[in-house]
Design an enzyme around this catalytic site. Sequence first.
Site, mmCIF file in Angstrom:
data_model
loop_
_atom_site.group_PDB
_atom_site.id
_atom_site.type_symbol
_atom_site.label_atom_id
_atom_site.label_comp_id
_atom_site.label_asym_id
_atom_site.label_seq_id
_atom_site.Cartn_x
_atom_site.Cartn_y
_atom_site.Cartn_z
ATOM 1 N N GLN A 254 0.283 10.271 10.794
ATOM 2 C CA GLN A 254 1.322 9.513 10.105
ATOM 3 C C GLN A 254 2.687 9.791 10.727
ATOM 4 O OE1 GLN A 254 0.379 7.381 7.806
ATOM 5 N NE2 GLN A 254 2.446 6.593 7.904
ATOM 6 N N HIS A 257 4.301 7.820 13.749
ATOM 7 C CA HIS A 257 4.736 6.426 13.668
ATOM 8 C C HIS A 257 6.207 6.263 13.989
ATOM 9 C CE1 HIS A 257 1.576 3.744 12.539
ATOM 10 N NE2 HIS A 257 1.105 4.572 11.635
ATOM 11 N N GLU A 320 1.896 5.203 0.000
ATOM 12 C CA GLU A 320 1.298 4.059 0.702
ATOM 13 C C GLU A 320 -0.182 4.365 0.999
ATOM 14 O OE1 GLU A 320 2.817 3.568 4.621
ATOM 15 O OE2 GLU A 320 2.029 1.535 4.845
ATOM 16 N N HIS A 321 -0.426 5.513 1.650
ATOM 17 C CA HIS A 321 -1.799 5.967 1.918
ATOM 18 C C HIS A 321 -2.033 7.253 1.142
ATOM 19 C CE1 HIS A 321 -0.413 3.944 5.658
ATOM 20 N NE2 HIS A 321 -1.594 3.370 5.596
ATOM 21 N N ASP A 354 -6.620 1.955 9.393
ATOM 22 C CA ASP A 354 -5.613 1.235 10.184
ATOM 23 C C ASP A 354 -6.232 0.165 11.067
ATOM 24 O OD1 ASP A 354 -3.514 2.606 9.161
ATOM 25 O OD2 ASP A 354 -3.313 4.009 10.827
ATOM 26 N N HIS A 413 7.916 -32.302 -29.510
ATOM 27 C CA HIS A 413 6.646 -31.654 -29.151
ATOM 28 C C HIS A 413 5.580 -32.005 -30.199
ATOM 29 C CE1 HIS A 413 8.928 -29.286 -26.276
ATOM 30 N NE2 HIS A 413 7.857 -28.595 -25.923
#
Lengths: 421, 421
Positions: A254, A257, A320-321, A354, A413
């Site tokens: 991770q 990145h 996220e993960h 991924d 209505h």
Amino acid sequence: MNYLEINTKDDIEKLKSYLKQNNYEEQENTVRQIIKDIKEKKDEALFEYCQKFDNFNANHNNIKVSDYEFEQAINNITQKQKDIILYAKEKIENFHRAFLPKTCIIEQNGIILGTRITSVKKAGLYIPGGKAFYPSTALMTIIPAYVAGVEEINICTPAQDGYINELLLYIAKLYDIKNVFKVGGAQAIAALAYGTQSIPKVDVIAGPGNIYVALAKKLVYGEVGIDSIAGPSEVMIVADNCEKLYAAYDLLSQAEHDINAKVYYLSFNDECIKKISEKFFELSKLTNRSNITSKSALNALFIKSTRDLAGCIIDEIAPEHLELQVKDPYIFMNSFKNAGAIFIGDYSCETLGDYVAGPNHTLPTSQTAKFSSVLSAETFLKKSSIVHYSYESMKKDAPFAIEFAEYEGLFAHAQALKVRL
Amino acid sequence: MNYLEINTKDDIEKLKSYLKQNNYEEQENTVRQIIKDIKEKKDEALFEYCQKFDNFNANHNNIKVSDYEFEQAINNITQKQKDIILYAKEKIENFHRAFLPKTCIIEQNGIILGTRITSVKKAGLYIPGGKAFYPSTALMTIIPAYVAGVEEINICTPAQDGYINELLLYIAKLYDIKNVFKVGGAQAIAALAYGTQSIPKVDVIAGPGNIYVALAKKLVYGEVGIDSIAGPSEVMIVADNCEKLYAAYDLLSQAEHDINAKVYYLSFNDECIKKISEKFFELSKLTNRSNITSKSALNALFIKSTRDLAGCIIDEIAPEHLELQVKDPYIFMNSFKNAGAIFIGDYSCETLGDYVAGPNHTLPTSQTAKFSSVLSAETFLKKSSIVHYSYESMKKDAPFAIEFAEYEGLFAHAQALKVRL
């Protein structure tokens, strides 16, 4: 090393202040101006921004990838490249197809009711380009739109000096996508949202990008639909054991990145925190991207807590993960709700997710997994209700609807039903 | 009378210019300032806005509805009121429950993959108040959150002079909702998005409101999830016959909502346009709300076109409510995609959908049905992916993922798999 001990529910406040968000007011003002320019001056402004940000002298003739460029690109792809892309493509398509929602109609007491599911007509996909181009991102962004049945897929990607990655063109061609535009950044998002002479206005914009792209998506939301607003990538690992040191490698994958990538390691025992953090920091200096990992490693947060409190901590981080390297993971899952993707057991590392597992790798970040979902075909679908009364079923419900309408003072209505009775 | 004849696809451009959207830049600046104030000064700013906009001298003790107020309100509800509310409640709950998505896990070649569906923890519901309070809106906003399983539901509603509608409190009590706050407008949305000392920060904000509420929801999107950005209500009727004049009454029931309400009538023959428009304008002067209907009637658009072109016209208008009074309506439905709710046949008038049919009456407006969906339990749900590899299945996929990662230059990603092999 960033370290927190969380022994009680109150300690979670410490975590909250650690998670405080950045303020992007300045960048938002820049992006607001770009959007205004594109909305007003369309292509004229767009071409100026292409020159300014991507050193690409864009005009009406070269902004769209030509047939010749497609052809050239495809000729240059090796068989090996094709093989890995086709392998991933099939697995990702299978998963997205298996979870595609369908129109459903039920009948209750003579009333036909339903939810009709249709795709949007036009999608705009943003695919980061240049040095940061990842073919996996192209697959993960195109496939949900394709599986959803979008009629026209448009791709925008920044073209450094006019060049577009060949693999992107190969993948676009696999899906018969003809509209690939050499435009990046906030200006691409603005063009897709409002349309210019060269770029069509779309219904939904999806795909990851930098902070300017993310802010532009936030600002055009409402004019078009968007997938989500993505920030830096994150992983959280929860572990009750660490014999195999896998976690250190996963944190590292991770961290490579981006210098803003965020990694969290939560364990129930001191020994794991010690072993994994040591290994992680050691590895972070030795990667091919050590210029990145040695910096992003400094953002890592190691948390010591208990199995009972872990769920609350996960829900606050809403990673996220999330990798669960714990005993009875499916029972443990009941303790939390917020995570983009959950990887279970020692062999489900994020790398598989991924590329080849099948679910999408575009996931909610920066705590938005509290309310957002993974990218999927649904991003490109919308739901309409269906209501179909027979005369008999109308007769039964009408008195209640009439009274309700009259109570609300909406007599027209009520009248619309009375004339039918 | 506004009238368009659409005989070719090119004619649809005329419709597009008719549909041009308003610009709300000024209101957006006002709302941005309100949000900034609430974010910075929290309750202090909130109480000032309550005084300014709702003539309510709010403080920490009176901003939340008390047990006593609940009790008083409930004692005042008549049995007849209870009966219609309970009838609608059951039907709306049944529908929302029938279409509630569930977690699903599949197994493919030894890999467990899935989509896990969980509710958000805290929801903030905005319910318009004062003279414009509609109990049906309370049901339609609360029920999706309740059926989704939201842990904590918070309601904000403007309290003119400190007064809250009794039916709202009765309905809140039915769902055991204790947090009802006397706050309206953009300040309510800002408080729910960022939290103050009195109002909790939530994960998702839903519910209709005026333009300030809508703009506030747009601006806080990303910090929290939102349902959609609602504008004035709309109906479109497509008819190939008009013997019964029902359409005139249905157009009227939409027109009575608000002077900005939009009504569209599309027919394939001149006679229907003549008959329905005459009846509609005649009725519009005679309603209990003729101060509204005589004005909103002026916005009505009558369109003459063909069955072949009708689908394109619907897709461009993307009406909130669509009534199909045509032959073979289910075949006709294949010609279009964009509509919030579709009412089929002569007896399915919108009034039934507004109160008792079951599907939600909060629907996308202002052409956003091109990409947005009806409010449902899903507004309060989110999806996480599940990935679970065995050693054997990892061994099979790993070589492809490793090559893919190495192609992308992400060697730590590859390494995380190599240490496992």
